[in-house]
Every structure is written in C-alpha cells, then in structure tokens.
Design a protein around this motif. Structure first.
Motif, PDB file in Angstrom:
ATOM      1  N   PHE A  78       0.821  -1.208   0.000  1.00 42.94           N
ATOM      2  CA  PHE A  78       0.000   0.000   0.000  1.00 42.94           C
ATOM      3  C   PHE A  78       0.857   1.261   0.000  1.00 42.94           C
ATOM      4  O   PHE A  78       1.996   1.260   0.436  1.00 42.94           O
ATOM      5  CB  PHE A  78      -0.899   0.019   1.236  1.00 42.94           C
ATOM      6  CG  PHE A  78      -1.932  -1.069   1.228  1.00 42.94           C
ATOM      7  CD1 PHE A  78      -3.214  -0.810   0.795  1.00 42.94           C
ATOM      8  CD2 PHE A  78      -1.619  -2.349   1.657  1.00 42.94           C
ATOM      9  CE1 PHE A  78      -4.168  -1.805   0.779  1.00 42.94           C
ATOM     10  CE2 PHE A  78      -2.573  -3.353   1.649  1.00 42.94           C
ATOM     11  CZ  PHE A  78      -3.847  -3.078   1.208  1.00 42.94           C
ATOM     12  N   GLN A  79       0.229   2.329  -0.473  1.00 41.65           N
ATOM     13  CA  GLN A  79       0.937   3.613  -0.545  1.00 41.65           C
ATOM     14  C   GLN A  79       1.420   4.069   0.831  1.00 41.65           C
ATOM     15  O   GLN A  79       2.528   4.557   0.964  1.00 41.65           O
ATOM     16  CB  GLN A  79       0.007   4.669  -1.147  1.00 41.65           C
ATOM     17  CG  GLN A  79       0.672   6.035  -1.237  1.00 41.65           C
ATOM     18  CD  GLN A  79      -0.168   7.022  -2.015  1.00 41.65           C
ATOM     19  OE1 GLN A  79      -1.288   6.746  -2.407  1.00 41.65           O
ATOM     20  NE2 GLN A  79       0.383   8.190  -2.241  1.00 41.65           N
ATOM     21  N   GLN A  89       8.669   1.016   4.228  1.00 43.20           N
ATOM     22  CA  GLN A  89       8.428   0.585   2.858  1.00 43.20           C
ATOM     23  C   GLN A  89       9.020  -0.805   2.626  1.00 43.20           C
ATOM     24  O   GLN A  89       8.388  -1.676   2.039  1.00 43.20           O
ATOM     25  CB  GLN A  89       9.061   1.626   1.923  1.00 43.20           C
ATOM     26  CG  GLN A  89       9.071   1.243   0.487  1.00 43.20           C
ATOM     27  CD  GLN A  89       7.682   1.055  -0.005  1.00 43.20           C
ATOM     28  OE1 GLN A  89       6.858   1.937   0.121  1.00 43.20           O
ATOM     29  NE2 GLN A  89       7.399  -0.099  -0.523  1.00 43.20           N
ATOM     30  N   ARG A  90      10.230  -0.989   3.127  1.00 43.52           N
ATOM     31  CA  ARG A  90      10.892  -2.290   2.960  1.00 43.52           C
ATOM     32  C   ARG A  90      10.145  -3.387   3.706  1.00 43.52           C
ATOM     33  O   ARG A  90      10.010  -4.505   3.204  1.00 43.52           O
ATOM     34  CB  ARG A  90      12.336  -2.215   3.488  1.00 43.52           C
ATOM     35  CG  ARG A  90      13.241  -1.449   2.557  1.00 43.52           C
ATOM     36  CD  ARG A  90      14.586  -1.153   3.183  1.00 43.52           C
ATOM     37  NE  ARG A  90      15.364  -0.336   2.274  1.00 43.52           N
ATOM     38  CZ  ARG A  90      16.079  -0.833   1.271  1.00 43.52           C
ATOM     39  NH1 ARG A  90      16.146  -2.134   1.098  1.00 43.52           N
ATOM     40  NH2 ARG A  90      16.727  -0.038   0.458  1.00 43.52           N
ATOM     41  N   SER A 110       5.675   6.543  -3.584  1.00 48.26           N
ATOM     42  CA  SER A 110       5.368   7.972  -3.706  1.00 48.26           C
ATOM     43  C   SER A 110       5.522   8.736  -2.397  1.00 48.26           C
ATOM     44  O   SER A 110       5.567   9.945  -2.408  1.00 48.26           O
ATOM     45  CB  SER A 110       3.966   8.167  -4.272  1.00 48.26           C
ATOM     46  OG  SER A 110       3.027   7.645  -3.376  1.00 48.26           O
ATOM     47  N   ASN A 111       5.634   8.020  -1.267  1.00 57.79           N
ATOM     48  CA  ASN A 111       5.843   8.746  -0.010  1.00 57.79           C
ATOM     49  C   ASN A 111       7.319   8.854   0.378  1.00 57.79           C
ATOM     50  O   ASN A 111       7.637   9.307   1.459  1.00 57.79           O
ATOM     51  CB  ASN A 111       5.077   8.075   1.135  1.00 57.79           C
ATOM     52  CG  ASN A 111       3.593   8.356   1.057  1.00 57.79           C
ATOM     53  OD1 ASN A 111       3.149   9.081   0.173  1.00 57.79           O
ATOM     54  ND2 ASN A 111       2.834   7.801   1.968  1.00 57.79           N
ATOM     55  N   TYR A 128       1.579  -2.631 -10.986  1.00 57.93           N
ATOM     56  CA  TYR A 128       2.168  -1.550 -10.204  1.00 57.93           C
ATOM     57  C   TYR A 128       1.491  -0.251 -10.620  1.00 57.93           C
ATOM     58  O   TYR A 128       1.474   0.083 -11.805  1.00 57.93           O
ATOM     59  CB  TYR A 128       3.657  -1.523 -10.528  1.00 57.93           C
ATOM     60  CG  TYR A 128       4.522  -0.572  -9.756  1.00 57.93           C
ATOM     61  CD1 TYR A 128       5.397  -1.044  -8.778  1.00 57.93           C
ATOM     62  CD2 TYR A 128       4.513   0.789 -10.023  1.00 57.93           C
ATOM     63  CE1 TYR A 128       6.227  -0.182  -8.089  1.00 57.93           C
ATOM     64  CE2 TYR A 128       5.339   1.652  -9.328  1.00 57.93           C
ATOM     65  CZ  TYR A 128       6.197   1.167  -8.363  1.00 57.93           C
ATOM     66  OH  TYR A 128       7.014   2.020  -7.685  1.00 57.93           O
ATOM     67  N   VAL A 129       0.911   0.442  -9.659  1.00 58.58           N
ATOM     68  CA  VAL A 129       0.204   1.685  -9.975  1.00 58.58           C
ATOM     69  C   VAL A 129       1.087   2.874  -9.633  1.00 58.58           C
ATOM     70  O   VAL A 129       1.677   2.917  -8.553  1.00 58.58           O
ATOM     71  CB  VAL A 129      -1.112   1.773  -9.167  1.00 58.58           C
ATOM     72  CG1 VAL A 129      -1.647   3.187  -9.157  1.00 58.58           C
ATOM     73  CG2 VAL A 129      -2.142   0.826  -9.750  1.00 58.58           C
ATOM     74  N   THR A 130       1.207   3.803 -10.535  1.00 55.49           N
ATOM     75  CA  THR A 130       1.952   5.020 -10.218  1.00 55.49           C
ATOM     76  C   THR A 130       1.458   6.178 -11.085  1.00 55.49           C
ATOM     77  O   THR A 130       0.828   5.979 -12.117  1.00 55.49           O
ATOM     78  CB  THR A 130       3.470   4.828 -10.420  1.00 55.49           C
ATOM     79  OG1 THR A 130       4.138   6.015 -10.017  1.00 55.49           O
ATOM     80  CG2 THR A 130       3.808   4.520 -11.861  1.00 55.49           C
ATOM     81  N   HIS A 131       1.751   7.398 -10.619  1.00 53.78           N
ATOM     82  CA  HIS A 131       1.467   8.555 -11.463  1.00 53.78           C
ATOM     83  C   HIS A 131       2.778   9.141 -11.972  1.00 53.78           C
ATOM     84  O   HIS A 131       2.799  10.140 -12.658  1.00 53.78           O
ATOM     85  CB  HIS A 131       0.680   9.615 -10.670  1.00 53.78           C
ATOM     86  CG  HIS A 131       1.453  10.170  -9.523  1.00 53.78           C
ATOM     87  ND1 HIS A 131       1.360   9.646  -8.254  1.00 53.78           N
ATOM     88  CD2 HIS A 131       2.364  11.160  -9.452  1.00 53.78           C
ATOM     89  CE1 HIS A 131       2.180  10.304  -7.457  1.00 53.78           C
ATOM     90  NE2 HIS A 131       2.803  11.223  -8.156  1.00 53.78           N
TER      91      HIS A 131
END
Lengths: 348, 277
Positions: free
Chosen positions: A81-82, A140-141, A162-163, A189-192
C-alpha cells in the motif's frame, strides 16, 4: 503460472463511471505499470484485482481461475500500500510472519522465510522493532518484505514509492525491479510517476478517465503514442504539437512548410514531434522564436514560439542560444507523428 | 501520573504562568472535595462538626465501620457492582459494533443516525422514568439488576458509540485491507489487527460506561426497591442520618470509582491521544 486477465471490467460510483469496460492481460511474471493522472481509475482497477473493491461488471481471472467473486485472501495475491500499512502493534518480524501464520506454516518454515525475505530487503537488523521506530524507507521495505514472504503469484503495488524522498525513490526503484524479477511474480504496479513507470515496467498501461488508452512497452509508448494524450503525458518535456493543413491526399502544410504525411480525408490534422527529435539546420523548414532557455546540464531546453504555439526544443548543452533568437529546425523525418484532431488518435 | 505535555518552545512567560495556575486550580477543584470527604469520613464522629479542623485527622474508622455494618449497605454495593458491570459489557458489545459500522460502512441515513444517537441524551430521564417503570412492571423487569442495567446502558450507549466511532476512524482502513490480502477474513482482520489497536480506547469507553452506571441515581431510585444500587440506597437512607455517616457513605461511593479510574488512567490518556503509528 499466474496470468491476470481483466475482461470488460467496469466500475460505477453512483452516477459517475470510474472505469469503462477495461480489458487487460498481464502475462505470467510480467511487470505491468498502470500509469495515469490522479482520478483516472488506476487505483480502482488495482483494488478490483485485489478484491478490495467489487467491479460493477466484468470478470477478473488470475492463473486461469475466475476470482472476482472471491475475497482477497483466496486470490493468491499480496499487496503493497501507498502508506505501507505496517501493523503498528507488531514487530517487524511479526509483520513479515503475519501472512505465513495465517497460512498455518510451521514455526521453522516461518522463521526461515522471515529471515530470508528480511535479508533480501536489507532489514535483518530491524526485526525486533516496531513500525513507530522505523523511517519511511524502512517501513516501505517491511511492507514489501511482508508481501514477498507469502510467495504470492501476483503482487499488486499501489504507488509504493510515492511517499519516499526523491533520492530514496530512485534507489528503491532499481532495487524493487531486481527483486521482483528474481521472485518471478506477476506484478501490477500503480503510479502517477512516468519516470518510475518507464524505468520499471515491461509494459505500461496508460489510463485516462477510466479507460486504458495504450498498453505497450515503455519505448513503444514513448516513440509511438497511440493518442494525443499519451504523447502529451509521457516525456518530460512532452511532445510538441502543431496544426497541419491538407494540401493534397498525403501532403500536409505545417508552419509554412510541406511534409509527406498520412492519407486522410480530414482537412486538418496534427503534426507531432518530440523536443529531442529536432536538428538545428540553417535550411530547416521550421522557424522557431526562442522565448526562454533552460540549461539542464545534459541538454539545453529552449521554449520557443511557432505560429503562436509553445514548441520546445532540446538542444546540445553547448548551444549558443538566447531568448529572441530564431532557430531553423529540421524534424527527423522518421520521428514525426500524426494525430487526428477530432478522435485524438494516431494516424499512420 | 504522566507529566505535563511539553510546552511549545518560545511561549511567553504569561502563557506559562496561566497554564500552571489553570493546572493548579483544576487539581484543587478535584482534590479538595475528595480530601474533605475522606478526612471527615475518617474523623471521629464528634470531630466532624467541630472547628477548627485538624489538617490530618486522627484516623478513626468508627463512622466507616458503622456505615459498612449498616443493614443493606453491602447488598446495595453488590447490586451497584452488578449493574455497572452489566452496563459496561452491554454498552461495549452494542456500542463498539455500531461505532465500527459508522466508521467503515456507508449507508443511507448515516449522518442522521449519528445525530439521533446524541439526541437520545436530550430526553430528560425523569420524563422517561415513569412510563419506563410501568413498562418494566408489566414485563417483570422492575426491581431487577438486569432491568436497571438496560436503562443505564441506554444512557452509556451514545458515548460508547461515539468514542468507538472515533477510535475506528483513527485506524487507517489500509491496515485492515492489508490483513485481508494476507489471508484474513473480515472477522480475523478485526481480531488480529483492529482489536489490539483499539483495545485501550475500548477499555476507556467501558470504564466510562461503568462510571456512568455507578453514579446514576435517578433511574435507580425510581426503578428499584429491594435491589437498590448504592447511590439510590444512600439517597434514601442517609437523608436523615447524622453528618458523619453521610461523609462515610460518600467516601464509600467515591472510592471505588476513583480507584478504578486510577488503575486504567493510562488507557484514558491514550484515548485522547491515540498513538498507533
């Protein structure tokens, strides 16, 4: 083997259509990035695959098995998750072991896997800590290790980087790509972030307003955008567009010069070229008035004016150019692209 | 006790002084009545009306012993404990799921429902007590521990719902979702992830329900005769009692609530500053 088949998946929130009939196939072990601006539906699509959101219609198959009626736990997926979602009341060790305990593995196997994934993600030293004692990068890891430890067939990632700050993001990007390739999982994988998408993906699916506009390899997407939106979204700076007027069946007039282009019955289409695909040439047909010069180190970016349209040119960083100059430019003929003005789609 | 929160660096002296004075005043507000209550309860009956007071009374348990031995006191105390405990259990078991639903699900009339919860507290209890007493007599719930606990639960429930609602809302939904993707169903995710995180807050709202019931006197006085709770019993029997007995009764009433709050104080603090990151 875990191929993901998304068939005609649509999602409505009340009266708004978040997703219009999406079709997408992700091959076994492929790394597909869903790329788009916020609100384009990419996260909704990912959550539908995960089972955290139900589709209004359509089917999702994972590894040949229809899963859209199954809860997340029965889909053979893991998700990152983000905001990491590391459980705050458990140690790093117990976080990573969480999915393994749910799968009722024996204690020795759990210990093995936790240690193995922890060392893979370089968090062996943190196993006794709680999430409150970790930095963002470490959390994150842990989140990735927790997902990998269950050895899922499919990993779903929702803007996992993204964070993080820019430097860490670049580091994690490369590391993640290597680890995911080794783990042989299928990844969505979702990203902007287009740089993230370009650098990590086997294939990028570009989304806009609940539709997939183009799904292709990064280079193909960059070189041959299927639609005006893709050309203007991918690439920093984006593609340049100029209006082209019809002269005869396949000859078009752009900024006072004529080019050989596609055959079309439209009277006006669009000419497109990337800023780095222009050569400064005294005999060039494109006359551009320089408005602004940005030295970026690797190259020099000149923002120009061509027929009252913003037109960017990437020049050699040694180029002696200043605002007010007029550049004569020669577009590289094999890099010119054409788009329909109305449908916004590419023309051959 | 925990220490005072760290002041923001650079606050003016005046602000610091007014903060300190406010703290002292609040402490006195709470501590002086408790001191008077306990010191008088422990004074010899003759000293209670005497003047001047000694700062530290010679410990004399005569009043307290007499009070405890007084017919009906232990029974009322036991009733109080039973009612308060039942209220606590029911308020949490009904309130927490309602709070969870309010925080996690969207349903029609949600905001109206939230306001209605608070509105239930707008009805004055005396208005409800008489019809309720009649209804209770009809169904045979009058003068029972359970009947009174139901009334106290309705009093405690709005707070239980609203406190747990804010607790659940403070926990990111992603934690639950992560648990789902890691092999939990909804119930397992709740038990393994959400419950440990809200436990302090749930405890706090349980105590709140307990104390609400423990202190409630009106409904208890109207709805019970034989099975009076301690406040209702005291209201009835200490009205004409001598002053030293009133003090002893007051102390016995206050002490358990005080002790209970003392032991769970750290949960109360975490209720107002939930730290789950």
């Amino acid at each position: 083997m875990a191929e993901i088949n998304i068939k005609q998946v649509a999602k409505r929130f009340g009266k708004t259509d978040a997703l219009h009939s999406i079709d997408l196939t992700v091959e076994d072990q492929e790394f597909v990035v869903l790329l788009g601006a916020s609100g384009c539906g990419k996260t909704t699509l990912l959550r539908i695959v995960a089972g955290l959101e139900t589709a209004s219609s359509g089917e999702v198959h994972i590894g040949g098995r229809r899963v859209d009626h199954l809860p997340p736990k029965d889909r053979g997926i893991a998700m990152v998750f983000q905001n990491y979602a590391v459980f705050p009341h458990l140690t790093v060790y117990e976080n990573i072991a969480f999915g393994l305990r749910m799968a009722k593995l024996d204690e020795k196997e759990i210990d093995n896997r936790v240690n193995r994934t922890a060392s893979l993600m370089h968090i062996d030293a943190l196993l006794k800590r709680y999430s409150g004692q970790l930095s963002g990068g470490q959390r994150q890891r842990v989140a990735v290790a927790r997902a990998l430890a269950t050895e899922p067939e499919v990993i779903l990632m929702d803007e996992p980087l993204s964070n993080l700050d820019a430097l860490l993001r670049m580091e994690m990007r490369a590391e993640l790509k290597g680890i995911l390739a080794q783990s042989k999982t299928t990844t969505i994988y979702v990203t902007h972030d287009q740089v993230e998408a370009m650098s990590m993906a086997d294939r990028i699916a570009i989304m806009e307003a609940g539709k997939i506009i183009q799904a292709d390899t990064p280079v193909e997407i960059y070189r041959n955008p299927a639609a005006h939106f893709v050309g203007s979204f991918i690439g920093n700076p984006p593609m340049n567009f100029l209006p082209a007027k019809k002269m005869d069946s396949s000859t078009w007039q752009v900024a006072g010069a004529s080019y050989h282009g596609p055959a079309s019955d439209k009277s006006e289409i669009q000419f497109a070229i990337r800023p780095e695909d222009l050569i400064v040439d005294a005999n060039g047909p494109l006359q551009a008035t320089v408005k602004l010069v940005e030295p970026l180190g690797s190259h020099l970016l000149a923002s120009c004016n061509v027929e009252n349209t913003l037109f960017r040119v990437a020049l050699d960083s040694d180029a002696q150019v200043k605002a007010g100059d007029t550049l004569s430019l020669q577009p590289m003929s094999d890099r010119v692209r054409w788009f329909d003005t109305e449908t916004k789609l590419a023309l051959q | 006790m925990s220490t005072a929160p760290n002041m923001v660096v650079g606050q003016s002296k005046a602000a610091r002084w007014s903060f300190n004075i406010a703290v002292i005043l609040l402490c006195l507000w709470v501590l002086v009545p408790i001191y008077l209550l306990i010191s008088n309860a422990l004074s010899a009956p003759a000293d209670v009306n005497g003047f001047p007071k000694k700062l530290l009374p010679s410990v004399n348990t005569e009043s307290v012993e007499f009070f405890i031995g007084f017919y009906g006191v232990t029974k009322a105390l036991w009733s109080s404990v039973q009612v308060a405990f039942l209220t606590m259990v029911m308020a949490v078991l009904i309130g927490a799921p309602a709070g969870y639903a309010l925080s996690r699900f969207d349903f029609r009339g949600k905001s109206l429902f939230r306001i209605m919860i608070l509105m239930t507290r707008a009805f004055p209890l005396p208005l409800l007590a008489l019809p309720m007493a009649i209804m209770f007599i009809k169904v045979g719930l009058d003068d029972t521990v359970f009947g009174l606990a139901i009334v106290h639960t309705t009093l405690a429930l709005p707070f239980a719902v609203l406190i747990t609602y804010s607790l659940f809302s403070g926990i990111p939904i992603e934690l639950e979702e992560a648990a789902w993707t890691l092999g939990c169903n909804r119930l397992q995710a709740f038990i393994k992830v959400i419950f440990p995180l809200v436990l302090p807050g749930i405890t706090a709202s349980a105590i709140f329900a307990f104390v609400t019931s423990w202190n409630e006197v009106f409904a208890a006085a109207v709805l019970t005769i034989e099975n009076r709770t301690l406040p209702a019993f005291l209201l009835q029997s200490l009205d004409d009692a001598p002053l030293h007995l009133k003090f002893a009764g007051g102390a016995v009433l206050v002490l358990p609530a005080l002790l209970f709050l003392f032991f769970v104080r750290k949960y109360l603090f975490s209720m107002w500053g939930i730290a789950n990151r």
